[in-house]
Design a protein around this motif. Structure first.
Motif, short mmCIF file in Angstrom:
data_model
loop_
_atom_site.label_atom_id
_atom_site.label_comp_id
_atom_site.label_asym_id
_atom_site.label_seq_id
_atom_site.Cartn_x
_atom_site.Cartn_y
_atom_site.Cartn_z
N LEU A 1 -8.48 1.59 -1.31
CA LEU A 1 -7.98 1.58 0.08
C LEU A 1 -8.10 0.16 0.62
O LEU A 1 -8.94 -0.61 0.16
N THR B 1 3.55 1.07 3.20
CA THR B 1 4.55 2.14 3.04
C THR B 1 3.80 3.43 2.71
O THR B 1 3.79 3.88 1.56
N ILE B 2 3.16 3.98 3.71
CA ILE B 2 2.28 5.14 3.48
C ILE B 2 2.82 6.39 4.19
O ILE B 2 2.06 7.22 4.65
N GLY B 3 4.12 6.47 4.26
CA GLY B 3 4.71 7.67 4.86
C GLY B 3 5.11 7.45 6.30
O GLY B 3 4.99 6.35 6.84
N ARG C 1 2.99 9.87 -6.23
CA ARG C 1 3.79 11.05 -5.97
C ARG C 1 5.28 10.70 -5.95
O ARG C 1 6.11 11.48 -5.46
N THR D 1 9.83 1.91 -4.63
CA THR D 1 11.08 1.15 -4.45
C THR D 1 10.77 -0.19 -3.78
O THR D 1 11.38 -1.21 -4.10
N ARG E 1 12.30 15.66 2.33
CA ARG E 1 12.93 14.68 3.22
C ARG E 1 13.67 13.62 2.42
O ARG E 1 13.07 12.68 1.93
N GLN E 2 14.96 13.80 2.30
CA GLN E 2 15.83 12.90 1.56
C GLN E 2 17.10 12.68 2.40
O GLN E 2 17.38 13.44 3.32
N VAL F 1 0.84 -1.20 0.00
CA VAL F 1 0.00 0.00 0.00
C VAL F 1 0.87 1.25 0.00
O VAL F 1 1.83 1.33 0.77
N GLY F 2 0.52 2.24 -0.83
CA GLY F 2 1.24 3.51 -0.85
C GLY F 2 1.48 3.97 -2.27
O GLY F 2 1.42 3.17 -3.21
N GLU G 1 9.15 9.64 -7.46
CA GLU G 1 10.06 10.11 -8.51
C GLU G 1 9.74 9.37 -9.81
O GLU G 1 9.48 8.16 -9.78
N ARG H 1 -4.13 5.02 -3.18
CA ARG H 1 -5.45 5.58 -2.84
C ARG H 1 -5.96 6.62 -3.84
O ARG H 1 -7.15 6.87 -3.92
N ALA I 1 6.87 3.25 -1.60
CA ALA I 1 6.00 2.24 -2.21
C ALA I 1 6.60 1.73 -3.51
O ALA I 1 6.65 0.52 -3.76
N GLY J 1 4.10 6.62 -2.83
CA GLY J 1 5.29 7.47 -2.83
C GLY J 1 6.53 6.70 -3.24
O GLY J 1 6.45 5.60 -3.80
P1 NDP Z 1 5.27 9.85 1.27
O1 NDP Z 1 4.72 10.63 2.39
O2 NDP Z 1 6.07 10.51 0.21
O3 NDP Z 1 4.09 9.07 0.51
C1 NDP Z 1 3.12 8.38 1.24
C2 NDP Z 1 2.18 7.70 0.28
O4 NDP Z 1 1.25 6.94 1.03
C3 NDP Z 1 1.38 8.67 -0.58
O5 NDP Z 1 1.16 8.11 -1.84
C4 NDP Z 1 0.07 8.76 0.19
O6 NDP Z 1 -1.03 9.02 -0.63
C5 NDP Z 1 -0.07 7.36 0.72
N1 NDP Z 1 -0.88 7.27 1.93
C6 NDP Z 1 -0.78 8.01 3.07
N2 NDP Z 1 -1.68 7.58 3.97
C7 NDP Z 1 -2.37 6.57 3.39
C8 NDP Z 1 -3.40 5.72 3.83
N3 NDP Z 1 -3.93 5.83 5.05
N4 NDP Z 1 -3.86 4.77 2.98
C9 NDP Z 1 -3.33 4.65 1.75
N5 NDP Z 1 -2.33 5.42 1.27
C10 NDP Z 1 -1.85 6.37 2.09
O7 NDP Z 1 6.09 8.67 2.00
P2 NDP Z 1 7.30 7.77 1.49
O8 NDP Z 1 7.60 6.85 2.63
O9 NDP Z 1 7.04 7.18 0.19
O10 NDP Z 1 8.52 8.80 1.34
C11 NDP Z 1 8.93 9.60 2.46
C12 NDP Z 1 10.11 10.48 2.04
O11 NDP Z 1 11.23 9.64 1.78
C13 NDP Z 1 9.82 11.24 0.74
O12 NDP Z 1 10.44 12.49 0.81
C14 NDP Z 1 10.48 10.39 -0.32
O13 NDP Z 1 10.87 11.13 -1.45
C15 NDP Z 1 11.68 9.84 0.45
N6 NDP Z 1 12.12 8.57 -0.14
C16 NDP Z 1 12.97 8.63 -1.20
C17 NDP Z 1 13.40 7.50 -1.81
C18 NDP Z 1 14.30 7.63 -2.99
O14 NDP Z 1 14.87 6.66 -3.42
N7 NDP Z 1 14.46 8.80 -3.55
C19 NDP Z 1 12.99 6.15 -1.37
C20 NDP Z 1 12.03 6.20 -0.27
C21 NDP Z 1 11.62 7.36 0.31
P3 NDP Z 1 -1.33 10.49 -1.24
O15 NDP Z 1 -0.32 10.69 -2.32
O16 NDP Z 1 -2.71 10.29 -1.73
O17 NDP Z 1 -1.21 11.44 -0.11
#
Ligand code: NDP
Length: 308
Positions: free
Chosen positions: A197, A226-228, A175, A153, A278-279, A145-146, A177, A170, A151, A148
């Motif tokens: 969902l 992996t939802i943040g 969102r 990677t 956040r990187q 799930v996710g 890269e 969802r 999700a 970003g």
């Molecule tokens: P993000 O906050 O970037 O993304 C979270 C994702 O989960 C979004 O798609 C969001 O949906 C979704 N989401 C949130 N809550 C729910 C829920 N309750 N049910 C379903 N979906 C949900 O988190 P990440 O962990 O992906 O990334 C965090 C940070 O780490 C970012 O800055 C990212 O760029 C960085 N990162 C970078 C990597 C890289 O290789 N460059 C690798 C991993 C992380 P919605 O979009 O609809 O809000």
């Protein structure tokens, strides 16, 4: 009393330790899992100087460089931080330490779905670390799930081992890269379920199926979430550091907080009125910046010599 205690040994904390060593700031660094979120990163392709490096390798390089200055990372859990003797005292599960300044760099931890069945099956088919656990799901059907970067990677890592990966998003878009998304779209055994969902997880002793918002059930053998992240700020309540509505520590551009002597860097911060990205590279940069600021604080704090 030492000059500085760094709480957290992810990219921000380790970078801060390196700069503190080079500035001659006596310090301690605490972190239960050195490397922090690097431990969950598979291939990193956006850290300058390393076109492709695993999270594990980059972590090892960070730790080695920090330790080359004679600093050891203390892996005891910090359970409290409070003001004491014109400085700060931290307590761990066993013992504690005092310092003139504190750098909060505890990062963030995974966000939960908060749906029925999730809590009971954590570790029994539910995981928040697809990259670390992918190998255990060879030939299986899993869901993630996710939408970003985590999700995407994570799905790519899982698809190398699992027979089928459902990627549950969802919204109707990601969102992540573009680089990661392109890889996801080009991977045959990843099926994306948009505008969906997870509403329930079921299983006796292990995940067996999930219920989706469209009412359908999906039989799976593993669920990855992996939802943040949410900021890991439990230990700061006693020192009165100001948090924003989402629980992130509010910092000024120089990494100071509202409490003199308390600084923060990395994923648990929200710059006042500023943009956040956040990187690993931004966390490491913020750790360095925080130390430059701490250096100034420690010098201003030092009493003027009394020549009389
Ligand atoms: P993000 O906050 O970037 O993304 C979270 C994702 O989960 C979004 O798609 C969001 O949906 C979704 N989401 C949130 N809550 C729910 C829920 N309750 N049910 C379903 N979906 C949900 O988190 P990440 O962990 O992906 O990334 C965090 C940070 O780490 C970012 O800055 C990212 O760029 C960085 N990162 C970078 C990597 C890289 O290789 N460059 C690798 C991993 C992380 P919605 O979009 O609809 O809000």
């Amino acid at each position: 009393m030492t000059d500085l205690i760094i709480v957290g040994a992810g990219a921000a904390g380790l970078s801060a330790s390196l700069f503190a060593s080079r500035y001659g700031i006596k310090h301690l660094i605490f972190g239960m899992e050195p490397g922090g979120q690097l431990n969950n990163a598979q291939m990193i392709e956006n850290y300058l100087g390393f076109p492709e490096i695993t999270g594990e390798n980059l972590k090892n390089k960070f730790v080695k460089q920090v330790e080359s200055y004679g600093v050891g990372i203390d892996t005891r859990k910090v359970v409290g931080i409070k003001a004491k003797n014109n400085g700060f005292q931290i307590t761990t599960e066993k013992g504690g330490a005092e310092s003139k300044a504190i750098l909060l760099a505890m990062g963030a931890k995974h966000r939960s779905l908060n749906v029925p069945g999730e809590e009971a099956l954590i570790g029994h088919g539910i995981s928040y670390s697809p990259i670390a656990d992918a190998m255990d799901y060879r030939g299986k059907t899993v869901a993630l799930v996710g939408g970003g970067d985590s999700a995407c990677t994570g799905a790519i890592a899982l698809a190398e081992y699992a027979q089928k990966v459902y990627l549950i998003v969802r919204k109707d878009s990601f969102r992540a890269e573009k680089q990661w998304l392109d890889k996801v779209l080009a991977t045959d055994n990843i099926e994306i379920l948009y505008k969906t969902l997870v509403t329930q997880v079921k299983g006796e002793n292990w995940v067996e199926n999930i219920t989706l918002s469209n009412g359908k059930e999906l039989a799976i053998e593993g669920l990855f979430i992996t939802i943040g992240q949410v900021p890991a700020v439990e230990v700061v309540s006693e020192i009165g550091v100001a948090l924003n509505n989402n629980g992130y520590i509010i910092i000024r551009p120089d990494c100071t907080t509202n409490v003199p002597g308390v600084f923060a860097a990395g994923d648990l911060t929200q710059p006042e009125g500023g943009f956040v990205f956040r990187q690993i590279i931004t966390s490491a940069g913020q750790g360095a910046l925080a130390v430059a600021s701490i250096f100034q604080y420690l010098h201003q704090r030092r009493p003027e010599p009394n020549w009389s």
